[in-house]
Scaffold this motif. Structure first.
Motif, PDB file in Angstrom:
ATOM      1  N   ARG A   2      14.508 -33.091  14.685  1.00  0.00           N
ATOM      2  CA  ARG A   2      14.057 -32.189  15.746  1.00  0.00           C
ATOM      3  C   ARG A   2      15.222 -31.646  16.570  1.00  0.00           C
ATOM      4  O   ARG A   2      15.151 -30.541  17.079  1.00  0.00           O
ATOM      5  N   GLN A   3      16.281 -32.433  16.693  1.00  0.00           N
ATOM      6  CA  GLN A   3      17.458 -31.958  17.427  1.00  0.00           C
ATOM      7  C   GLN A   3      18.187 -30.881  16.643  1.00  0.00           C
ATOM      8  O   GLN A   3      18.689 -29.920  17.221  1.00  0.00           O
ATOM      9  N   ARG A   4      18.240 -31.017  15.344  1.00  0.00           N
ATOM     10  CA  ARG A   4      18.960 -30.049  14.510  1.00  0.00           C
ATOM     11  C   ARG A   4      18.156 -28.793  14.245  1.00  0.00           C
ATOM     12  O   ARG A   4      18.729 -27.744  13.978  1.00  0.00           O
ATOM     13  N   ALA A   5      16.840 -28.898  14.273  1.00  0.00           N
ATOM     14  CA  ALA A   5      15.985 -27.752  13.969  1.00  0.00           C
ATOM     15  C   ALA A   5      14.834 -27.694  14.968  1.00  0.00           C
ATOM     16  O   ALA A   5      13.692 -27.985  14.628  1.00  0.00           O
ATOM     17  N   PRO A   6      15.125 -27.330  16.223  1.00  0.00           N
ATOM     18  CA  PRO A   6      14.060 -27.263  17.228  1.00  0.00           C
ATOM     19  C   PRO A   6      12.924 -26.342  16.776  1.00  0.00           C
ATOM     20  O   PRO A   6      13.148 -25.313  16.152  1.00  0.00           O
ATOM     21  N   GLY A   7      11.717 -26.784  17.065  1.00  0.00           N
ATOM     22  CA  GLY A   7      10.548 -25.982  16.712  1.00  0.00           C
ATOM     23  C   GLY A   7       9.978 -26.279  15.336  1.00  0.00           C
ATOM     24  O   GLY A   7       8.913 -25.782  14.986  1.00  0.00           O
ATOM     25  N   VAL A   8      10.690 -27.076  14.551  1.00  0.00           N
ATOM     26  CA  VAL A   8      10.196 -27.440  13.227  1.00  0.00           C
ATOM     27  C   VAL A   8       9.217 -28.594  13.381  1.00  0.00           C
ATOM     28  O   VAL A   8       9.485 -29.557  14.090  1.00  0.00           O
ATOM     29  N   GLY A   9       8.082 -28.485  12.727  1.00  0.00           N
ATOM     30  CA  GLY A   9       7.093 -29.549  12.768  1.00  0.00           C
ATOM     31  C   GLY A   9       7.399 -30.624  11.742  1.00  0.00           C
ATOM     32  O   GLY A   9       8.042 -30.373  10.729  1.00  0.00           O
TER      33      GLY A   9
END
Length: 75
Positions: A2-9
């Motif tokens: 989640r830190q590397r790809a904010p908004g990814v579920g």
């Protein structure tokens, strides 16, 4: 992730954990957007398709997660 790809579920696909609900709770601690578990077939033919597995145990894993507020593949 989640830190590397904010908004990814995040969707987890879990086993039945041999009915150990403490492990279900542990996975839920990571707050996945979807808690998934494949049952793979309908109750009527489950024993033939998944020898040694228990249909009701698989449903209980999903019920346990849903009762704790998780969005499950059964919802």
């Amino acid at each position: 992730m989640r830190q590397r790809a904010p908004g990814v579920g995040v969707e987890t696909l879990v086993p039945h954990f041999s009915g150990r609900f403490d492990l279900v709770v542990q996975v839920l601690g990571a707050t996945p957007e979807v808690f998934a578990h494949n049952i793979e077939t309908v109750h009527r033919i489950f024993r033939r398709a998944r020898r040694g597995f228990h249909y009701e145990r698989n449903l209980e894993v999903l019920r346990h997660a849903a009762a704790r507020g998780a969005v499950t593949s059964r919802n």
